[in-house]
Motif scaffolding. Sequence first.
Motif, mmCIF file in Angstrom:
data_model
loop_
_atom_site.group_PDB
_atom_site.id
_atom_site.type_symbol
_atom_site.label_atom_id
_atom_site.label_comp_id
_atom_site.label_asym_id
_atom_site.label_seq_id
_atom_site.Cartn_x
_atom_site.Cartn_y
_atom_site.Cartn_z
ATOM 1 N N VAL A 110 5.983 5.780 -0.643
ATOM 2 C CA VAL A 110 4.982 4.728 -0.803
ATOM 3 C C VAL A 110 3.605 5.376 -0.955
ATOM 4 C CG1 VAL A 110 3.864 2.751 0.279
ATOM 5 C CG2 VAL A 110 6.346 3.058 0.483
ATOM 6 N N ARG A 111 3.038 5.216 -2.140
ATOM 7 C CA ARG A 111 1.710 5.770 -2.406
ATOM 8 C C ARG A 111 0.657 4.680 -2.611
ATOM 9 N NH1 ARG A 111 5.299 9.157 -5.213
ATOM 10 N NH2 ARG A 111 5.230 11.330 -4.493
ATOM 11 N N ARG A 121 1.817 -2.266 -9.997
ATOM 12 C CA ARG A 121 1.003 -1.159 -9.519
ATOM 13 C C ARG A 121 1.269 -0.777 -8.065
ATOM 14 N NH1 ARG A 121 -4.264 0.089 -11.746
ATOM 15 N NH2 ARG A 121 -4.240 -0.284 -13.987
ATOM 16 N N SER A 122 2.235 -1.432 -7.426
ATOM 17 C CA SER A 122 2.445 -1.226 -5.988
ATOM 18 C C SER A 122 3.839 -0.713 -5.672
ATOM 19 C CB SER A 122 2.206 -2.540 -5.242
ATOM 20 O OG SER A 122 0.909 -3.032 -5.499
ATOM 21 N N ASP A 123 3.904 0.126 -4.634
ATOM 22 C CA ASP A 123 5.185 0.651 -4.142
ATOM 23 C C ASP A 123 5.696 -0.145 -2.947
ATOM 24 O OD1 ASP A 123 5.031 2.853 -5.964
ATOM 25 O OD2 ASP A 123 3.661 3.853 -4.574
ATOM 26 N N PRO A 135 9.600 -1.989 -0.173
ATOM 27 C CA PRO A 135 9.469 -2.571 1.168
ATOM 28 C C PRO A 135 8.490 -3.745 1.198
ATOM 29 C CG PRO A 135 9.262 -0.177 1.246
ATOM 30 C CD PRO A 135 9.229 -0.562 -0.195
ATOM 31 N N VAL A 136 8.829 -4.746 1.994
ATOM 32 C CA VAL A 136 7.966 -5.903 2.216
ATOM 33 C C VAL A 136 7.757 -6.004 3.727
ATOM 34 C CG1 VAL A 136 7.715 -8.394 1.990
ATOM 35 C CG2 VAL A 136 8.905 -7.092 0.198
ATOM 36 N N LEU A 149 6.233 2.135 6.592
ATOM 37 C CA LEU A 149 6.288 2.438 5.162
ATOM 38 C C LEU A 149 6.667 3.890 4.922
ATOM 39 C CD1 LEU A 149 3.157 0.503 3.839
ATOM 40 C CD2 LEU A 149 5.568 -0.189 3.733
ATOM 41 N N GLN A 150 6.143 4.781 5.751
ATOM 42 C CA GLN A 150 6.496 6.201 5.608
ATOM 43 C C GLN A 150 7.971 6.415 5.881
ATOM 44 O OE1 GLN A 150 3.541 7.758 8.335
ATOM 45 N NE2 GLN A 150 2.191 8.373 6.664
#
Length: 198
Positions: free
Chosen positions: A4-5, A100-102, A132-133, A179-180
Motif C-alpha cells: 500500500v503506497r 489512484r489508490s491501493d 484493503p478497505v 495496511l502494512q
Amino acid sequence: MALVRTVCVYCGSGFGRNPAFREAAETLGAALARAGMALVYGGGDVGLMGTVARAVLEGGGHVTGIIPDFLQARENMLEAVNETIVVPDMHTRKRLMFERSDAFVTLPGGIGTLEELVEQLTWAQLGRHRKPVVLVSVDGFWTPLLGLFDHMRSHGFIREGLDLSYLVAPEAADVVPLLQAAGREPDQRAEELITKRM
C-alpha cells in the motif's frame, strides 16, 4: 496483495459533534505521512477531509485532491495540495480515486461517505478489486453499520461466496499497521486478514 503506497480516505465534509473525530483525522494524516503513504481524497478544505489533508501535508506527505467543478466553492478546494484534479462529475471523481489508490480508509462521515464506502465494499464483493478497505470506528461510530451487515447476513442477503471484506480499526493509529500487514501478507492470508471484524 500489493504494498500500500497510496491511500484514499473517505470522510465527512463537517467535523461532527465528537472532538475525537477531528483528532482521528489529524492522527491518520500524520501517520500516513510518516509511513510514506500518499493521500488521495476529495479535494476540499472543510471538515474532516480538510483536516486529514492538512495533517498529511504538515508531515511532509503527498496529497492528491480530486474534486468536481461544482464543489470547488462549496467544499473550499484546498490549494496547498501537491496535485489537484478538477473533474466534471461525481462519477469521474470516484473512478479516479479508485484508480489512484491501493487501499481505502473511511473515517466518520455522512451519507456521501457511506455511499463511497459501500461502493468499494460492493466492488470487492463482486471481485472487481482486492484492495484493503478499513473502517475507522472512532468511539464505535461504525458499530450500527456493522450490526446492519450482520442483520443482512442473518437474512441471507450476504451469503457464502459473497461476504464482505473489510478491516475495522478502533483508533486511527491502528490504520497504518493494518495496511502494512495487508500489503506484506500472501494473497490467501491477506484475504483472511481483511475479513476480520471487531
